[in-house]
Design an enzyme around this catalytic site. Structure first.
Site: not given
Lengths: 240, 100
Positions: A10, A135, A148
């Site tokens: 989204s 990442s 993260y």
């Protein structure tokens, strides 16, 4: 027409990924916490081949229901793109239990649970593509993003192990590790940090979502039949 | 037909249906295992109720078991492996679905 699931479709890179599959006539399913205007537009434009469910990816039972709903609505899933992710910028010493749980549960556990559910039906068809959006920070680290970074490094290890498990059934598992892209996630960096990243990047700019899309499309295609267990970096040379 | 006759007939039909369902369950499960073995290019073999599923028995490896688990779940909505059970024989799977 192949069926692809893109988690977290989204916003940010997820929007571009969903868009790229819709443009190529795939049947696309996505999920995220909030139904954005973009999602409503897709639901109206592609009622036959776009399915969306508002859900919390950290809820294992909800993940399972989502996969069954996609199978019922669009058919068996051929491709899974584990894109959903979040980052809470904070020094670890100051990070709350809740914040750590949120990031690990969504970025790592959510991807694992979705992969498990989808891989079960891929096993029956002896074909499948699982693509994790990792990442570059999972490899080189980033101050203030330790949790993260840990979640993305975990995703890289998961990619390699799952590739070994599923390879015999022609299911490939790869990860794409973007560098710093011009998405909402880098919006939290200040101007000084952005300039520093650009200075250290041989190609001299932040990445655009489109820089990553080509690789995702390639990995999803039949042309990538013999590539599995890889973490492919798209960072303009930042980590080289 | 009197009431008792009718009841007896219904009961006999029910028992017959149960036998037929059980037979069909057995056949379906054995067919699933045979399909998995065929996909692996393994030689055809006789699969009995008492056959051990792994190693020296039918020889299903862990990935074959994952495939069987997914196949059973897709067909019957649940399967023994993800219900924390480890069936050792074909009969154990049949029993899981109440077909014993």
């Amino acid at each position: 027409m192949k069926v692809v699931v893109v988690s977290g479709g989204s916003r940010g890179l997820g929007v571009k990924i969903v868009e790229s599959f819709l443009e190529r006539d795939y049947r696309v399913a996505s999920c995220s916490r909030l139904r954005t205007k973009q999602i409503v537009d897709w639901e109206q434009a592609f009622p036959e081949r776009f399915y969306y469910q508002e859900m919390d990816l950290t809820d294992n039972a909800a993940c399972k229901r989502f996969v069954r709903n996609v199978e019922r609505t669009l058919g068996d899933i051929d491709i899974l793109v584990n894109n959903a992710g979040m980052a809470n910028s904070s020094l670890l010493a100051l990070e709350s239990d809740e914040s750590i749980d949120q990031v690990v549960d969504l970025n790592l556990k959510g991807a694992i649970i979705l992969s498990r559910e989808v891989s079960r039906s891929m096993l029956l068809r002896h074909w499948g593509r699982i693509i994790h959006i990792s990442s570059i920070t999972g490899q080189i680290g980033f101050r203030g993003l330790s949790v993260y970074c840990a979640s993305k490094a975990g995703l890289d290890g998961f990619t390699r192990a799952l590739a070994r498990e599923l390879g015999a059934r022609k299911i490939t598992v790869n990860a794409v590790a973007p560098g710093y892209l011009t998405t909402e996630m880098t919006g939290e960096l200040n101007q000084e940090q952005i300039l520093q990243i650009v200075r250290r990047t041989p190609l001299g700019r932040l990445g655009e979502p489109e820089d990553v899309i080509g690789l995702i499309q390639f990995l999803a295609s039949e042309q990538a039949d013999f590539i599995t267990g890889q973490v492919l970096v798209v960072d303009g040379g930042l980590g080289c | 037909m009197g009431g008792l006759d009718c009841l007896l007939t219904q009961s006999a039909n029910h028992a017959s249906r149960q036998r037929s369902d059980k037979l069909s369950l057995d056949i379906d499960i054995i067919a699933m295992i045979a399909t998995i073995l065929k996909h692996q290019g393994l030689p055809e073999q006789e699969i009995r109720h008492s056959s051990t599923l792994y190693d020296e028995g039918i020889g299903l490896d862990s990935l074959c078991v994952a495939e069987l688990s997914a196949m059973l779940e897709k067909t019957y909505g649940r399967d023994p492996y993800t219900s924390k059970q480890l069936p050792m024989t074909v009969q154990d799977i049949v029993d899981f679905y109440g077909g014993g």
